[in-house]
Scaffold this motif. Structure first.
Motif, PDB file in Angstrom:
ATOM      1  N   ALA A   1      35.472  49.163  32.244  1.00  0.00           N
ATOM      2  CA  ALA A   1      35.688  49.708  33.582  1.00  0.00           C
ATOM      3  C   ALA A   1      34.531  50.595  34.035  1.00  0.00           C
ATOM      4  O   ALA A   1      34.423  50.932  35.221  1.00  0.00           O
ATOM      5  CB  ALA A   1      36.995  50.504  33.614  1.00  0.00           C
ATOM      6  N   LYS A   2      33.670  50.967  33.107  1.00  0.00           N
ATOM      7  CA  LYS A   2      32.524  51.809  33.441  1.00  0.00           C
ATOM      8  C   LYS A   2      31.435  50.970  34.110  1.00  0.00           C
ATOM      9  O   LYS A   2      31.368  49.761  33.920  1.00  0.00           O
ATOM     10  CB  LYS A   2      31.968  52.468  32.174  1.00  0.00           C
ATOM     11  N   PRO A   3      30.557  51.605  34.859  1.00  0.00           N
ATOM     12  CA  PRO A   3      29.479  50.859  35.536  1.00  0.00           C
ATOM     13  C   PRO A   3      28.329  50.509  34.578  1.00  0.00           C
ATOM     14  O   PRO A   3      27.175  50.895  34.789  1.00  0.00           O
ATOM     15  CB  PRO A   3      29.029  51.842  36.621  1.00  0.00           C
ATOM     16  N   VAL A   4      28.692  49.803  33.519  1.00  0.00           N
ATOM     17  CA  VAL A   4      27.698  49.359  32.539  1.00  0.00           C
ATOM     18  C   VAL A   4      27.780  47.845  32.443  1.00  0.00           C
ATOM     19  O   VAL A   4      28.874  47.284  32.290  1.00  0.00           O
ATOM     20  CB  VAL A   4      27.967  49.979  31.144  1.00  0.00           C
TER      21      VAL A   4
ATOM     22  N   LEU B   1      40.144  42.586  32.514  1.00  0.00           N
ATOM     23  CA  LEU B   1      40.732  43.923  32.464  1.00  0.00           C
ATOM     24  C   LEU B   1      42.184  43.852  32.924  1.00  0.00           C
ATOM     25  O   LEU B   1      42.582  42.955  33.649  1.00  0.00           O
ATOM     26  CB  LEU B   1      39.967  44.874  33.390  1.00  0.00           C
ATOM     27  N   ALA B   2      42.941  44.832  32.495  1.00  0.00           N
ATOM     28  CA  ALA B   2      44.324  44.904  32.964  1.00  0.00           C
ATOM     29  C   ALA B   2      44.317  45.068  34.471  1.00  0.00           C
ATOM     30  O   ALA B   2      43.631  45.921  35.034  1.00  0.00           O
ATOM     31  CB  ALA B   2      45.043  46.087  32.317  1.00  0.00           C
ATOM     32  N   GLY B   3      45.050  44.215  35.148  1.00  0.00           N
ATOM     33  CA  GLY B   3      45.098  44.272  36.595  1.00  0.00           C
ATOM     34  C   GLY B   3      44.155  43.305  37.280  1.00  0.00           C
ATOM     35  O   GLY B   3      44.148  43.186  38.493  1.00  0.00           O
ATOM     36  N   ASP B   4      43.302  42.591  36.471  1.00  0.00           N
ATOM     37  CA  ASP B   4      42.385  41.622  37.042  1.00  0.00           C
ATOM     38  C   ASP B   4      43.140  40.378  37.550  1.00  0.00           C
ATOM     39  O   ASP B   4      42.672  39.660  38.417  1.00  0.00           O
ATOM     40  CB  ASP B   4      41.337  41.179  36.017  1.00  0.00           C
ATOM     41  N   GLU B   5      44.263  40.092  36.921  1.00  0.00           N
ATOM     42  CA  GLU B   5      44.995  38.890  37.275  1.00  0.00           C
ATOM     43  C   GLU B   5      45.972  39.192  38.419  1.00  0.00           C
ATOM     44  O   GLU B   5      46.481  40.298  38.527  1.00  0.00           O
ATOM     45  CB  GLU B   5      45.736  38.353  36.044  1.00  0.00           C
TER      46      GLU B   5
END
Length: 239
Positions: free
Chosen positions: A87-90, A235-239
């Motif tokens: 979730a980080k901007p990496v 990620l959780a919530g992507d679907e």
């Protein structure tokens, strides 16, 4: 393509109490064996070759690679904490390359350094055996780290799969079965050691040019595919 924060978290995961204890056991055992052999048997090039080849390179290096490679990412995927990192901007390739760098560094320190010390204990680097096996351990550390990091991204049983590969394929089939030798990281690393050591002391079933290509190919392919696996991880919530 290297993130210090990811590296710090990865070092903390790989060098946690339980894993660190295991990482120290094999190098310590190698040094104890080398010291005992030198004390009771004296300096012997053939014995040094056998111990460094069969225990250090064929057993210790891949096992440490399993611990470092799978430990760099496997636990985070298993317990779901990887979602906080993703979730980080990496960029995800940056995450993989950083974790691979940490895995390689840990594997090299815990395998190549004790191999060098054990080699000097056994025969004082006679026939260039200590240096040859140390360099072989270094190049093998890179390939093993990439391979086991990949396994850590594709399976929740990464440690089990890694141990099967290290103990059965590399230590058994990679040493005994002719057809399997050409597909063994052990034999590729031995080709490097053979070139460095005195002629006739160390031998490999694979020529050096082929070994270099295969080592590089495995490392690049495993790293790329691990990046792809992380890229499609939802990620959780992507679907």
């Amino acid at each position: 393509m290297y993130d210090p924060t990811v590296a710090r978290l990865t070092y903390r995961a790989v060098l946690g109490r339980r894993r660190a204890a295991i990482l120290f056991v094999l190098p310590a055992l190698l040094l104890v064996i080398a010291t005992a052999v030198r004390f009771f048997h004296g300096a012997d090039d053939q014995v040094a070759d056998q111990i460094l080849g069969q225990f250090a390179l064929a057993t210790m290096v891949p096992l440490i690679g399993v611990i470092a490679g799978t430990g760099a990412i496997g636990p985070e995927i298993d317990d779901g904490s990887i979602v906080y990192l993703l979730a980080k901007p990496v960029k995800r390739p940056t995450i993989i390359l950083t974790k691979l760098t940490v895995a390689i560094a840990v594997t090299m320190v815990f395998s190549a350094v004790p191999t060098l010390i054990a080699g000097y204990i056994l025969n004082g680097n006679g026939q260039q055996i200590a240096i040859a096996y140390t360099v072989a351990a270094l190049v093998a550390s890179i390939a093993y780290s990439a391979l086991f990091l990949l396994i850590g991204t594709v399976s929740r049983n990464a440690v089990v799969i890694g141990l099967i590969y290290a103990l059965i394929w590399e230590s058994l089939f990679g040493s005994l079965v002719p057809g399997a030798r050409t597909l063994s990281v052990l034999q590729w690393a031995l080709a490097v050691a053979e070139r460095i050591g005195t002629e006739g002391v160390i031998s490999s079933e694979v020529g050096l040019p082929v070994a270099v290509v295969l080592l590089a190919g495995l490392t690049v392919a495993a790293t790329w595919y691990a990046g792809q696996r992380l890229r499609v991880l939802k990620l959780a919530g992507d679907e």
